[in-house]
Design a protein around this motif. Sequence first.
Motif, PDB file in Angstrom:
ATOM      1  N   ASP A  42       0.834  -1.209   0.000  1.00 31.77           N
ATOM      2  CA  ASP A  42       0.000   0.000   0.000  1.00 31.77           C
ATOM      3  C   ASP A  42       0.867   1.256   0.000  1.00 31.77           C
ATOM      4  OD1 ASP A  42      -2.238  -1.565   0.014  1.00 31.77           O
ATOM      5  OD2 ASP A  42      -2.764  -1.200   2.115  1.00 31.77           O
ATOM      6  N   PHE A  43       1.950   1.224   0.780  1.00 32.05           N
ATOM      7  CA  PHE A  43       2.851   2.374   0.823  1.00 32.05           C
ATOM      8  C   PHE A  43       3.481   2.626  -0.551  1.00 32.05           C
ATOM      9  CE2 PHE A  43       7.261   3.897   1.297  1.00 32.05           C
ATOM     10  CZ  PHE A  43       7.016   5.137   1.858  1.00 32.05           C
ATOM     11  N   LEU A  44       3.902   1.565  -1.210  1.00 30.05           N
ATOM     12  CA  LEU A  44       4.534   1.720  -2.525  1.00 30.05           C
ATOM     13  C   LEU A  44       3.543   2.174  -3.590  1.00 30.05           C
ATOM     14  CD1 LEU A  44       6.910  -1.396  -2.683  1.00 30.05           C
ATOM     15  CD2 LEU A  44       7.491   0.993  -2.169  1.00 30.05           C
ATOM     16  N   SER A  45       2.273   1.828  -3.425  1.00 29.15           N
ATOM     17  CA  SER A  45       1.278   2.229  -4.426  1.00 29.15           C
ATOM     18  C   SER A  45       0.974   3.723  -4.353  1.00 29.15           C
ATOM     19  CB  SER A  45      -0.010   1.420  -4.241  1.00 29.15           C
ATOM     20  OG  SER A  45      -0.621   1.735  -3.002  1.00 29.15           O
ATOM     21  N   ARG A  46       1.047   4.320  -3.162  1.00 26.75           N
ATOM     22  CA  ARG A  46       0.824   5.764  -2.988  1.00 26.75           C
ATOM     23  C   ARG A  46       1.886   6.337  -2.054  1.00 26.75           C
ATOM     24  NH1 ARG A  46      -4.164   7.986  -4.431  1.00 26.75           N
ATOM     25  NH2 ARG A  46      -5.014   6.785  -6.166  1.00 26.75           N
ATOM     26  N   PRO A  47       3.160   6.339  -2.464  1.00 25.97           N
ATOM     27  CA  PRO A  47       4.228   6.755  -1.539  1.00 25.97           C
ATOM     28  C   PRO A  47       4.153   8.210  -1.114  1.00 25.97           C
ATOM     29  CG  PRO A  47       5.084   6.470  -3.770  1.00 25.97           C
ATOM     30  CD  PRO A  47       3.680   5.954  -3.783  1.00 25.97           C
ATOM     31  N   LEU A  48       3.779   9.112  -2.033  1.00 22.71           N
ATOM     32  CA  LEU A  48       3.746  10.535  -1.674  1.00 22.71           C
ATOM     33  C   LEU A  48       2.638  10.836  -0.673  1.00 22.71           C
ATOM     34  CD1 LEU A  48       4.455  12.256  -5.113  1.00 22.71           C
ATOM     35  CD2 LEU A  48       6.027  11.875  -3.199  1.00 22.71           C
ATOM     36  N   ARG A 101      -9.632   1.822   0.697  1.00 22.49           N
ATOM     37  CA  ARG A 101      -9.998   2.091  -0.697  1.00 22.49           C
ATOM     38  C   ARG A 101      -9.118   1.308  -1.667  1.00 22.49           C
ATOM     39  NH1 ARG A 101     -12.958   7.551  -1.619  1.00 22.49           N
ATOM     40  NH2 ARG A 101     -13.741   8.002   0.467  1.00 22.49           N
ATOM     41  N   LEU A 102      -7.863   1.147  -1.333  1.00 21.79           N
ATOM     42  CA  LEU A 102      -6.992   0.331  -2.182  1.00 21.79           C
ATOM     43  C   LEU A 102      -7.461  -1.126  -2.194  1.00 21.79           C
ATOM     44  CD1 LEU A 102      -3.489   1.755  -1.173  1.00 21.79           C
ATOM     45  CD2 LEU A 102      -4.563   1.917  -3.431  1.00 21.79           C
ATOM     46  N   GLN A 103      -7.915  -1.590  -1.053  1.00 22.96           N
ATOM     47  CA  GLN A 103      -8.404  -2.967  -0.953  1.00 22.96           C
ATOM     48  C   GLN A 103      -9.654  -3.175  -1.803  1.00 22.96           C
ATOM     49  OE1 GLN A 103      -9.611  -4.268   3.048  1.00 22.96           O
ATOM     50  NE2 GLN A 103      -8.279  -6.036   2.805  1.00 22.96           N
ATOM     51  N   ARG A 104     -10.440  -2.121  -1.952  1.00 19.44           N
ATOM     52  CA  ARG A 104     -11.671  -2.210  -2.749  1.00 19.44           C
ATOM     53  C   ARG A 104     -11.477  -1.737  -4.187  1.00 19.44           C
ATOM     54  NH1 ARG A 104     -15.994   0.422   1.615  1.00 19.44           N
ATOM     55  NH2 ARG A 104     -15.759  -1.184   3.228  1.00 19.44           N
ATOM     56  N   ASN A 105     -10.239  -1.436  -4.530  1.00 20.38           N
ATOM     57  CA  ASN A 105      -9.921  -0.944  -5.875  1.00 20.38           C
ATOM     58  C   ASN A 105     -10.700   0.326  -6.220  1.00 20.38           C
ATOM     59  OD1 ASN A 105      -8.066  -3.047  -6.548  1.00 20.38           O
ATOM     60  ND2 ASN A 105      -9.815  -4.422  -6.917  1.00 20.38           N
ATOM     61  N   GLU A 106     -10.858   1.196  -5.224  1.00 23.41           N
ATOM     62  CA  GLU A 106     -11.550   2.467  -5.431  1.00 23.41           C
ATOM     63  C   GLU A 106     -10.531   3.573  -5.698  1.00 23.41           C
ATOM     64  OE1 GLU A 106     -13.938   3.315  -2.054  1.00 23.41           O
ATOM     65  OE2 GLU A 106     -15.169   1.507  -2.229  1.00 23.41           O
ATOM     66  N   SER A 107     -10.846   4.440  -6.602  1.00 20.46           N
ATOM     67  CA  SER A 107      -9.982   5.589  -6.860  1.00 20.46           C
ATOM     68  C   SER A 107     -10.230   6.652  -5.790  1.00 20.46           C
ATOM     69  CB  SER A 107     -10.258   6.166  -8.249  1.00 20.46           C
ATOM     70  OG  SER A 107     -11.599   6.604  -8.349  1.00 20.46           O
ATOM     71  N   PHE A 108      -9.201   7.410  -5.470  1.00 19.71           N
ATOM     72  CA  PHE A 108      -9.349   8.452  -4.455  1.00 19.71           C
ATOM     73  C   PHE A 108      -8.239   9.477  -4.621  1.00 19.71           C
ATOM     74  CE2 PHE A 108      -6.753   5.052  -2.687  1.00 19.71           C
ATOM     75  CZ  PHE A 108      -5.665   5.726  -2.148  1.00 19.71           C
ATOM     76  N   GLY A 109      -8.517  10.660  -4.087  1.00 22.02           N
ATOM     77  CA  GLY A 109      -7.541  11.738  -4.104  1.00 22.02           C
ATOM     78  C   GLY A 109      -7.404  12.332  -2.723  1.00 22.02           C
ATOM     79  N   TRP A 110      -6.667  13.423  -2.652  1.00 21.25           N
ATOM     80  CA  TRP A 110      -6.430  14.067  -1.372  1.00 21.25           C
ATOM     81  C   TRP A 110      -7.730  14.485  -0.686  1.00 21.25           C
ATOM     82  CZ3 TRP A 110      -1.993  14.209   1.230  1.00 21.25           C
ATOM     83  CH2 TRP A 110      -0.797  13.997   0.531  1.00 21.25           C
ATOM     84  N   SER A 111      -8.643  15.063  -1.456  1.00 24.11           N
ATOM     85  CA  SER A 111      -9.887  15.559  -0.851  1.00 24.11           C
ATOM     86  C   SER A 111     -10.700  14.425  -0.250  1.00 24.11           C
ATOM     87  CB  SER A 111     -10.716  16.314  -1.886  1.00 24.11           C
ATOM     88  OG  SER A 111     -11.065  15.465  -2.971  1.00 24.11           O
ATOM     89  N   ASP A 112     -10.686  13.254  -0.890  1.00 26.78           N
ATOM     90  CA  ASP A 112     -11.454  12.117  -0.371  1.00 26.78           C
ATOM     91  C   ASP A 112     -10.927  11.687   0.993  1.00 26.78           C
ATOM     92  OD1 ASP A 112     -13.075  11.781  -2.783  1.00 26.78           O
ATOM     93  OD2 ASP A 112     -11.239  11.056  -3.723  1.00 26.78           O
TER      94      ASP A 112
END
Length: 272
Positions: A42-48, A101-112
Amino acid sequence: MTSKSTESTPQEDLAPRQPSPPRVNAVTAEDITASLKAGFADFLSRPLMSGFFGLFYAVFGILLIWCLVWLDMLWIVIPALVAFPLIAPFAAAGLYEMSRRLQRNESFGWSDILTVMANQRKREMGWMAFVTLFILWVWFYQFRTVLVIVLQDSSFSDLDGFLNTVFFTPEGWTFLLIGTGVGALLSAVLFSATVVAMPMLLDREMDFITAMITSFGVVRKSPAVMLGWAAIIAVTMLLSMVPAFLGLVFTLPILGHTTWHLYQRAVAPVEA
């Protein structure tokens, strides 16, 4: 002559059904390993985005210690350093949501993610914060009490003098022994109360009492494994604080993501 028979019909229970308490599963060492792997992924998928929460936590720690030194509150530096990892579950709330959300394959951004975190103030996580702050208050109070009783004849004017007194005098060793014992007990209570309660409160609609009871149940069902997990968290967090807290930029996100996956394994899904 006809007799009128009355049939007894069962009375409907008009009271709302109380949901059954969550069922806890036994946790194994393999669950810890698998959760760590999933957390690292999970960390590697969204490191920033993950690293942002670690950076925020690290900066808060730096400012906290700087303020204590600036205010000449030297006696509280050590308990603050020890207690600092105990508030990590709150800093990791956004990481739990990211993993969900990653577990459910949902897209998301900072605001979410930030919106979900902001909404927690309207839910039960605020009460968990109160419980945590109360335990921390007890920790600081007992630390000061032991300090006054054991080190009453010692004097120190700066941080170096305080550390020298604590680590290189018989009185300091006594102080460390008593303080460590009480601190370990309070840390164990807080860890047991929050280890899965925090991600559970974010994931489910439930009261914080039930979440804490469930968290204690997880620890009680697998005490050795959960003690090992507590040791991993404590050692990792404390070592990460050595290089000016900067190691937390990486370790906090990984541990936060891992906690989510461990919660998923330790607590059974909601039954329909």
